[in-house]
Design a protein around this motif. Structure first.
Motif, PDB file in Angstrom:
ATOM      1  N   CYS A  80       0.812  -1.219   0.000  1.00  0.00           N
ATOM      2  CA  CYS A  80       0.000   0.000   0.000  1.00  0.00           C
ATOM      3  C   CYS A  80       0.843   1.267   0.000  1.00  0.00           C
ATOM      4  CB  CYS A  80      -0.914   0.022   1.226  1.00  0.00           C
ATOM      5  SG  CYS A  80      -2.259  -1.173   1.181  1.00  0.00           S
ATOM      6  N   VAL A  81       1.982   1.229   0.664  1.00  0.00           N
ATOM      7  CA  VAL A  81       2.772   2.447   0.845  1.00  0.00           C
ATOM      8  C   VAL A  81       3.159   3.096  -0.484  1.00  0.00           C
ATOM      9  CG1 VAL A  81       4.960   3.356   1.711  1.00  0.00           C
ATOM     10  CG2 VAL A  81       3.591   1.840   3.145  1.00  0.00           C
ATOM     11  N   PRO A  82       3.683   2.356  -1.476  1.00  0.00           N
ATOM     12  CA  PRO A  82       4.005   3.010  -2.764  1.00  0.00           C
ATOM     13  C   PRO A  82       2.780   3.599  -3.459  1.00  0.00           C
ATOM     14  CG  PRO A  82       5.085   0.868  -2.600  1.00  0.00           C
ATOM     15  CD  PRO A  82       4.117   0.941  -1.480  1.00  0.00           C
ATOM     16  N   VAL A  83       1.630   2.934  -3.331  1.00  0.00           N
ATOM     17  CA  VAL A  83       0.409   3.444  -3.951  1.00  0.00           C
ATOM     18  C   VAL A  83       0.000   4.763  -3.304  1.00  0.00           C
ATOM     19  CG1 VAL A  83      -2.046   2.982  -4.360  1.00  0.00           C
ATOM     20  CG2 VAL A  83      -0.373   1.130  -4.576  1.00  0.00           C
ATOM     21  N   LEU A  84       0.020   4.787  -1.991  1.00  0.00           N
ATOM     22  CA  LEU A  84      -0.341   5.998  -1.265  1.00  0.00           C
ATOM     23  C   LEU A  84       0.693   7.096  -1.470  1.00  0.00           C
ATOM     24  CD1 LEU A  84      -1.498   4.236   2.013  1.00  0.00           C
ATOM     25  CD2 LEU A  84      -2.982   5.408   0.378  1.00  0.00           C
ATOM     26  N   GLU A  85       1.944   6.708  -1.585  1.00  0.00           N
ATOM     27  CA  GLU A  85       3.001   7.688  -1.852  1.00  0.00           C
ATOM     28  C   GLU A  85       2.823   8.326  -3.217  1.00  0.00           C
ATOM     29  OE1 GLU A  85       6.369  10.033  -1.378  1.00  0.00           O
ATOM     30  OE2 GLU A  85       5.245   8.871   0.108  1.00  0.00           O
ATOM     31  N   SER A  86       2.387   7.543  -4.196  1.00  0.00           N
ATOM     32  CA  SER A  86       2.119   8.084  -5.526  1.00  0.00           C
ATOM     33  C   SER A  86       0.995   9.112  -5.473  1.00  0.00           C
ATOM     34  CB  SER A  86       1.749   6.945  -6.485  1.00  0.00           C
ATOM     35  OG  SER A  86       1.384   7.447  -7.750  1.00  0.00           O
ATOM     36  N   PHE A  87      -0.061   8.807  -4.699  1.00  0.00           N
ATOM     37  CA  PHE A  87      -1.149   9.780  -4.555  1.00  0.00           C
ATOM     38  C   PHE A  87      -0.661  11.038  -3.847  1.00  0.00           C
ATOM     39  CE2 PHE A  87      -4.494  11.609  -1.870  1.00  0.00           C
ATOM     40  CZ  PHE A  87      -5.372  12.028  -2.852  1.00  0.00           C
ATOM     41  N   ARG A  88       0.168  10.858  -2.818  1.00  0.00           N
ATOM     42  CA  ARG A  88       0.697  12.024  -2.097  1.00  0.00           C
ATOM     43  C   ARG A  88       1.463  12.949  -3.037  1.00  0.00           C
ATOM     44  NH1 ARG A  88       4.992  14.182  -0.568  1.00  0.00           N
ATOM     45  NH2 ARG A  88       6.248  12.514  -1.498  1.00  0.00           N
ATOM     46  N   ARG A  89       2.283  12.375  -3.909  1.00  0.00           N
ATOM     47  CA  ARG A  89       3.056  13.191  -4.862  1.00  0.00           C
ATOM     48  C   ARG A  89       2.132  13.875  -5.866  1.00  0.00           C
ATOM     49  NH1 ARG A  89       6.468   8.569  -4.851  1.00  0.00           N
ATOM     50  NH2 ARG A  89       5.585   7.965  -6.877  1.00  0.00           N
ATOM     51  N   THR A  90       1.088  13.160  -6.292  1.00  0.00           N
ATOM     52  CA  THR A  90       0.128  13.754  -7.228  1.00  0.00           C
ATOM     53  C   THR A  90      -0.543  14.968  -6.607  1.00  0.00           C
ATOM     54  OG1 THR A  90      -0.303  11.634  -8.314  1.00  0.00           O
ATOM     55  CG2 THR A  90      -1.988  13.343  -8.541  1.00  0.00           C
ATOM     56  N   LEU A  91      -0.957  14.835  -5.364  1.00  0.00           N
ATOM     57  CA  LEU A  91      -1.614  15.954  -4.689  1.00  0.00           C
ATOM     58  C   LEU A  91      -0.647  17.114  -4.492  1.00  0.00           C
ATOM     59  CD1 LEU A  91      -4.209  16.933  -3.180  1.00  0.00           C
ATOM     60  CD2 LEU A  91      -3.050  16.217  -1.091  1.00  0.00           C
ATOM     61  N   GLU A  92       0.578  16.807  -4.122  1.00  0.00           N
ATOM     62  CA  GLU A  92       1.574  17.842  -3.871  1.00  0.00           C
ATOM     63  C   GLU A  92       1.828  18.692  -5.110  1.00  0.00           C
ATOM     64  OE1 GLU A  92       5.921  17.885  -1.649  1.00  0.00           O
ATOM     65  OE2 GLU A  92       5.491  16.317  -3.122  1.00  0.00           O
ATOM     66  N   ALA A  93       1.688  18.080  -6.287  1.00  0.00           N
ATOM     67  CA  ALA A  93       1.947  18.786  -7.537  1.00  0.00           C
ATOM     68  C   ALA A  93       0.710  19.453  -8.119  1.00  0.00           C
ATOM     69  CB  ALA A  93       2.531  17.815  -8.567  1.00  0.00           C
ATOM     70  N   TYR A  94      -0.455  19.162  -7.535  1.00  0.00           N
ATOM     71  CA  TYR A  94      -1.716  19.697  -8.082  1.00  0.00           C
ATOM     72  C   TYR A  94      -1.957  21.111  -7.557  1.00  0.00           C
ATOM     73  CZ  TYR A  94      -6.660  19.930  -9.337  1.00  0.00           C
ATOM     74  OH  TYR A  94      -7.876  20.300  -9.865  1.00  0.00           O
ATOM     75  N   GLU A  95      -2.338  22.001  -8.435  1.00  0.00           N
ATOM     76  CA  GLU A  95      -2.619  23.383  -8.046  1.00  0.00           C
ATOM     77  C   GLU A  95      -4.125  23.612  -7.970  1.00  0.00           C
ATOM     78  OE1 GLU A  95      -0.635  26.580  -9.896  1.00  0.00           O
ATOM     79  OE2 GLU A  95       1.333  25.614  -9.915  1.00  0.00           O
ATOM     80  N   PHE A  96      -4.596  23.898  -6.776  1.00  0.00           N
ATOM     81  CA  PHE A  96      -6.004  24.192  -6.582  1.00  0.00           C
ATOM     82  C   PHE A  96      -6.282  25.643  -6.990  1.00  0.00           C
ATOM     83  CE2 PHE A  96      -5.092  20.722  -3.705  1.00  0.00           C
ATOM     84  CZ  PHE A  96      -6.207  19.910  -3.834  1.00  0.00           C
ATOM     85  N   PRO A  97      -7.437  25.907  -7.593  1.00  0.00           N
ATOM     86  CA  PRO A  97      -7.760  27.265  -8.049  1.00  0.00           C
ATOM     87  C   PRO A  97      -7.639  28.289  -6.924  1.00  0.00           C
ATOM     88  CG  PRO A  97      -9.368  25.691  -8.884  1.00  0.00           C
ATOM     89  CD  PRO A  97      -8.505  24.943  -7.919  1.00  0.00           C
ATOM     90  N   GLN A  98      -6.887  29.334  -7.170  1.00  0.00           N
ATOM     91  CA  GLN A  98      -6.715  30.466  -6.257  1.00  0.00           C
ATOM     92  C   GLN A  98      -5.914  30.124  -5.006  1.00  0.00           C
ATOM     93  OE1 GLN A  98      -7.765  33.504  -7.267  1.00  0.00           O
ATOM     94  NE2 GLN A  98      -8.543  32.511  -9.117  1.00  0.00           N
ATOM     95  N   ILE A  99      -5.714  28.862  -4.733  1.00  0.00           N
ATOM     96  CA  ILE A  99      -5.090  28.461  -3.472  1.00  0.00           C
ATOM     97  C   ILE A  99      -3.671  27.942  -3.675  1.00  0.00           C
ATOM     98  CG2 ILE A  99      -5.271  26.833  -1.539  1.00  0.00           C
ATOM     99  CD1 ILE A  99      -8.288  27.052  -1.806  1.00  0.00           C
TER     100      ILE A  99
END
Length: 353
Positions: A269-288
């Motif tokens: 599970c850890v690599p799968v969750l780590e991949s999601f963590r990196r995806t979120l870290e790189a995602y830019e939320f509107p205005q935020i």
């Protein structure tokens, strides 16, 4: 000819086939009430429609942001509710199913070697095709269209009411009440799986991950709750894209989410969750801009209480927050490394951050 389908059977803890059946139902996030509805639907169809076989296909991995065309259906799969042990099939492999999901209209075709025709009818929910009824070898004797229209309308309405009770109104993920029900089933069935496992074969494991958006209160305080809600919605959509169709995703409470990763060890599970963590870290939320997430994961082990398992995942997530945030922590690994004391008895209410 009698139509082929599987009916729910009376519960019996000693029945391995039934336990496998229930495991699959939980993985499909299909509740007992929904099973009752599907059985009633098929019973009515058998009485009023002459056909060789009925199939009720659930559509999984659909993303509301994607256009309904073949190029964006790469991850969408269908799985038969009536045969829960069946393997999910990518929708792109069947052009008739793809056409029905895309147009939300019936598809009728006379296939070579088949007596009668193949009819595919969409089941609409929340403005999209969430399932499809496939009737194979249908023979027309008159009046079937009216019967089908009435039955599917009733079924769609009842299924929609059931789903509304299970879904979070903001994110569309399953809600806390649904989480509580499903995690209990998974813990109960973990023991059955271990007892019926073959010698020298390790029973399949499930894992629980808790995900908490870092510094979310600051988003609400600085930008307002409207932007905070948008972060939650986008976060849920990123989750839906990142995890598999058989994994169960929930809004656990506030800015905290939960994922049950099916048939995976904590190490996997850890690599799968780590991949999601990196995806979120790189995602830019509107205005935020970018946000991060702290994640804790623990095994759903047999012989443990639900509260204990949740507490373990929660302690792992808390460890991630206390040690810099924006990371994935595994409870079993932390205990093995001596960084976390073992949690053997639930300590009460789960802390939310």
């Amino acid at each position: 000819m009698t139509a082929q389908y599987i009916k729910p059977r009376p519960q019996n803890d000693a029945d391995p086939l039934l336990i496998s059946y229930l495991d699959a139902i939980v993985a499909l996030t299909c509740q007992r009430e929904a099973l009752g509805l599907t059985t009633s639907l098929i019973d009515s169809l058998c009485q009023h429609v002459r056909a060789e076989r009925f199939r009720l296909l659930a559509i999984s991995n659909f993303n509301k942001d994607d256009e309904l065309d073949g190029s964006n259906f790469q991850g969408v799969v269908v799985r038969d509710w009536l045969e829960p042990l069946s393997v999910p099939v990518p929708i792109r492999y069947d052009q008739d199913l793809l056409a029905c999901a895309r147009t939300r209209d019936r598809v009728s075709r006379k296939l070579p070697g088949m007596k009668g025709r193949r009819l595919i009818l969409p089941i609409i929910g929340a403005g999209q095709a969430t399932a499809m009824l496939v009737i194979e070898g249908m023979r027309e004797v008159g009046g079937e269209d009216e019967v089908l229209a009435r039955l599917l309308q009733i079924f769609s309405n009842q299924l929609y009411l059931l789903s509304r009770n299970e879904l979070d109104g903001l994110t569309g993920l399953h809600n806390r009440q649904s989480f509580d029900e499903r995690i209990k089933h998974l813990v109960l069935n973990a023991g059955h799986r271990e007892r019926r496992a073959q010698p020298n074969v390790t029973a399949q494991q499930n894992c629980l991950a808790l995900l908490d958006i870092d510094y979310f209160k600051m988003v609400n305080d600085k930008y307002g709750h409207l932007y905070g809600d948008e972060v939650l919605v986008q976060f849920a959509r990123l989750m839906s894209r990142a995890f598999r169709h058989q994994d169960m995703m929930f809004r656990y409470g506030g800015e905290e989410f939960a994922v049950v990763l099916v048939s995976m060890t904590p190490e996997a599970c850890v690599p799968v969750l780590e991949s999601f963590r990196r995806t979120l870290e790189a995602y830019e939320f509107p205005q935020i801009g970018c946000r991060t997430v702290s994640i804790g994961v623990a095994c759903i082990a047999s012989g443990e209480s639900v509260d204990t398992i949740i507490n373990r995942a929660d302690k792992a997530m808390y460890h991630a927050k206390l040690n810099g945030r924006n990371q994935v922590c595994c409870y079993e690994a932390l205990v093995a490394e001596g960084k976390l004391a073992p949690v053997t008895v639930a300590t009460g209410d789960i802390e939310l951050f």
